[in-house]
Scaffold this motif. Structure first.
Motif, PDB file in Angstrom:
ATOM      1  N   ARG A 127      -1.823  15.866   3.165  1.00 32.44           N
ATOM      2  CA  ARG A 127      -0.647  15.331   2.213  1.00 32.44           C
ATOM      3  C   ARG A 127       0.363  14.983   3.363  1.00 32.44           C
ATOM      4  N   TRP A 128       0.371  15.902   4.589  1.00 33.31           N
ATOM      5  CA  TRP A 128       1.278  15.374   5.702  1.00 33.31           C
ATOM      6  C   TRP A 128       0.930  14.121   6.434  1.00 33.31           C
ATOM      7  N   ALA A 129      -0.390  14.005   6.442  1.00 29.62           N
ATOM      8  CA  ALA A 129      -0.981  12.763   7.324  1.00 29.62           C
ATOM      9  C   ALA A 129      -0.819  11.502   6.233  1.00 29.62           C
ATOM     10  N   LEU A 130      -0.746  11.702   5.075  1.00 28.83           N
ATOM     11  CA  LEU A 130      -0.418  10.607   3.836  1.00 28.83           C
ATOM     12  C   LEU A 130       1.298  10.224   4.309  1.00 28.83           C
ATOM     13  N   VAL A 146       0.868  -1.239   0.119  1.00 23.43           N
ATOM     14  CA  VAL A 146       0.114  -0.096  -0.242  1.00 23.43           C
ATOM     15  C   VAL A 146       0.686   1.377   0.022  1.00 23.43           C
ATOM     16  N   ILE A 147       2.189   1.379   0.382  1.00 22.07           N
ATOM     17  CA  ILE A 147       3.166   2.242   0.144  1.00 22.07           C
ATOM     18  C   ILE A 147       3.002   3.135  -1.184  1.00 22.07           C
ATOM     19  N   PRO A 148       2.904   2.390  -2.302  1.00 18.08           N
ATOM     20  CA  PRO A 148       2.804   3.225  -3.519  1.00 18.08           C
ATOM     21  C   PRO A 148       1.469   3.882  -3.732  1.00 18.08           C
ATOM     22  N   LEU A 149       0.393   3.140  -3.442  1.00 10.48           N
ATOM     23  CA  LEU A 149      -0.939   3.704  -3.333  1.00 10.48           C
ATOM     24  C   LEU A 149      -1.035   4.963  -2.303  1.00 10.48           C
ATOM     25  N   MET A 150      -0.444   4.959  -1.305  1.00  9.34           N
ATOM     26  CA  MET A 150      -0.517   6.035  -0.476  1.00  9.34           C
ATOM     27  C   MET A 150       0.384   7.260  -1.078  1.00  9.34           C
ATOM     28  N   TYR A 151       1.412   6.986  -2.074  1.00 12.29           N
ATOM     29  CA  TYR A 151       2.137   7.917  -2.660  1.00 12.29           C
ATOM     30  C   TYR A 151       1.071   8.563  -3.655  1.00 12.29           C
ATOM     31  N   TYR A 152       0.593   7.666  -4.463  1.00  9.46           N
ATOM     32  CA  TYR A 152      -0.364   8.147  -5.485  1.00  9.46           C
ATOM     33  C   TYR A 152      -1.404   9.173  -4.687  1.00  9.46           C
ATOM     34  N   LEU A 153      -2.052   8.631  -3.613  1.00 13.11           N
ATOM     35  CA  LEU A 153      -2.966   9.590  -3.047  1.00 13.11           C
ATOM     36  C   LEU A 153      -2.444  10.977  -2.631  1.00 13.11           C
ATOM     37  N   HIS A 154      -1.181  11.101  -2.224  1.00 18.62           N
ATOM     38  CA  HIS A 154      -0.482  12.138  -1.668  1.00 18.62           C
ATOM     39  C   HIS A 154      -0.385  13.081  -2.970  1.00 18.62           C
ATOM     40  N   GLU A 155       0.030  12.390  -4.162  1.00 13.80           N
ATOM     41  CA  GLU A 155       0.275  13.445  -5.124  1.00 13.80           C
ATOM     42  C   GLU A 155      -0.935  13.769  -6.029  1.00 13.80           C
ATOM     43  N   GLN A 156      -2.248  13.485  -5.247  1.00 14.46           N
ATOM     44  CA  GLN A 156      -3.674  14.040  -5.788  1.00 14.46           C
ATOM     45  C   GLN A 156      -4.156  14.900  -4.994  1.00 14.46           C
TER      46      GLN A 156
END
Length: 439
Positions: free
Chosen positions: A196-199, A179-189
């Motif tokens: 963003r800081w929470a992610l 899930v780390i890459p998925l959360m990076y995706y969310l951070h970029e959106q």
């Protein structure tokens, strides 16, 4: 108190599910991945939350067929359908037929709800909500596990929700990595700095928690995931600097006993656990050679090991998604399982090509890139874990398939309609893609 809150939330969601069945699909993903009832201490611990959410969703599915679309049509979905069909074909040939129905029932429920989800998640906003729920269902556990690891100095292992696929330290470690890459995706959106800081906190926590599981497979998987994350990320220089800076800090933060355990990767011949896995892999291979349909879901007992294992005294679970499928469903099952992964990767590649260079479709392109990172991590870490039926990697396929169907439906639409998803508004805090600069 948390028991009451959870049960009231589950029961209170039923009317909303009957009004909008796609909400049930999203809640099922949350229940199935996070297992929130396992974090209560009272009557809610064994409360039938999955049955209530799943049953309500299926009833709403039937009553509101106008809100349902046919499953997405692509090679990955066809491969998944063939794989599920083969699991049912091999069922009557199971060695321990009277014992397999529990696992068969569990796996079929997962697969059924995956296909139901693909038929209920239609609009862009629904796809986004499902993505957030899938990522944070594990990401919040990663934040919790990361805090535990830091506060304990890495001395004690992180474990997953009891009674779930990811209860074990090895299994939850791999889930964090996926899930780390998925959360990076969310951070970029998102544009909201607090989100963003929470992610970022969830990403850092999940990385620390993965190490905190003391899982050697997780260490190999996080190395593969990190490499692919750097290759697929849009800001290679910045992300490379962060990886180079943080990796040694996390590595040397861990205690000596963690380093001693990781060192056994090089001396696996002297490790009883590692040799037990190799013995189980040989058993699965010998069984599949002798039985076209494999041995079924429950093949890890003394009688079967006595027939097929080099060392019949070392009865061990498969601890490999590949040998797990090989032993349980034969070479055809393994071929179909690998085909699902291969076609999912191909689907991601096709969507990336379709979306690249179109700012309004950047949300699709980046998700598919990050999904390939997650798939790479799962493919490596899964080689040492029995997680062939775990929902999380299948959700990547479902989300990309719904994106594919949405994109096909928008091919003749205006750029504005494509960006907003037929008039739906983006998730709160989600930036309109055209408002964000290409990174």
């Amino acid at each position: 108190m948390r028991d009451i809150v959870l049960v009231l939330f589950i029961l209170g969601s039923v009317p909303f599910i009957f009004k909008r069945p796609w909400i049930g699909a999203v809640l099922w993903a949350w229940i199935s991945l996070m297992n929130p009832h396992r974090f209560t201490w009272g009557f809610a611990y064994d409360f039938q939350v999955a049955m209530i959410i799943g049953g309500s969703t299926l009833l709403a599915f039937v009553f509101k067929l106008k809100d349902v679309k046919a499953p997405p049509k692509n090679g990955a979905m066809i491969a998944l359908g063939l794989f599920v069909l083969w699991l049912n074909i091999t069922l009557p040939f199971s060695f321990n037929l009277e014992q397999v129905y529990g696992m068969w029932d569990k796996v079929m429920k997962i697969m059924l709800m995956l296909f139901v989800t693909s038929m209920l998640i239609i609009e862009k906003r629904q796809i986004q909500v499902l993505t957030w729920v899938v990522a944070l269902s594990i990401g919040l556990l990663g934040l919790k596990g990361g805090l535990f690891t830091v506060l304990q100095g890495g001395e004690n292992r992180v474990w997953g929700p009891a009674g779930s696929f990811i209860e074990g330290n090895n299994e939850i470690g791999l889930a964090f990595i996926v899930v780390i890459p998925l959360m990076y995706y969310l951070h970029e959106q998102v544009t909201d700095k607090r989100i963003r800081w929470a992610l970022l906190a969830c990403i850092a926590g999940s990385a620390a928690a993965a190490l905190g599981t003391h899982s050697r497979g997780a260490l190999l998987a996080i190395a593969a995931m990190t490499l692919f994350l750097w290759l697929k990320s849009p800001r290679k220089l910045l992300n490379g600097f962060i990886i180079v800076l943080l990796s040694p800090l996390l590595y040397f933060f861990m205690p000596e006993k963690w380093h001693d355990r990781m060192a056994t990767i090089e001396t696996y011949q002297d490790d009883a656990s590692a040799m037990g896995r190799i013995n189980a892999w040989q058993m699965a291979y010998n069984l599949a050679k002798d039985n076209f349909f494999g041995g079924g879901f429950q093949i890890y007992d003394g009688n079967i090991f006595a027939r097929y294992a080099p060392d019949p005294e070392k009865v061990h679970a498969a601890h490999s998604i590949y040998f797990q499928i090989l032993g349980e469903h034969g070479f055809i099952g393994l071929f179909l399982y690998i085909l699902v992964g291969f076609m999912t990767w191909r689907l991601a590649t096709r969507l990336i090509k379709q979306a690249d260079g179109k700012n309004e479709l950047r949300w699709i392109s980046l998700f598919c890139r990050m999904s390939q990172v997650s798939i790479a991590g799962f493919a490596v870490g899964g080689a040492f874990l029995s997680l062939a039926y775990f929902d999380l990697p299948y959700y990547l396929l479902i989300i990309m398939s719904t994106m594919d169907r949405w994109l096909r439906g928008q091919q003749t639409a205006s750029p504005v309609a494509m960006q907003m998803g037929n008039g739906t508004r983006p998730v709160r805090g989600m930036a309109a893609t055209s408002e964000r600069k290409t990174l």
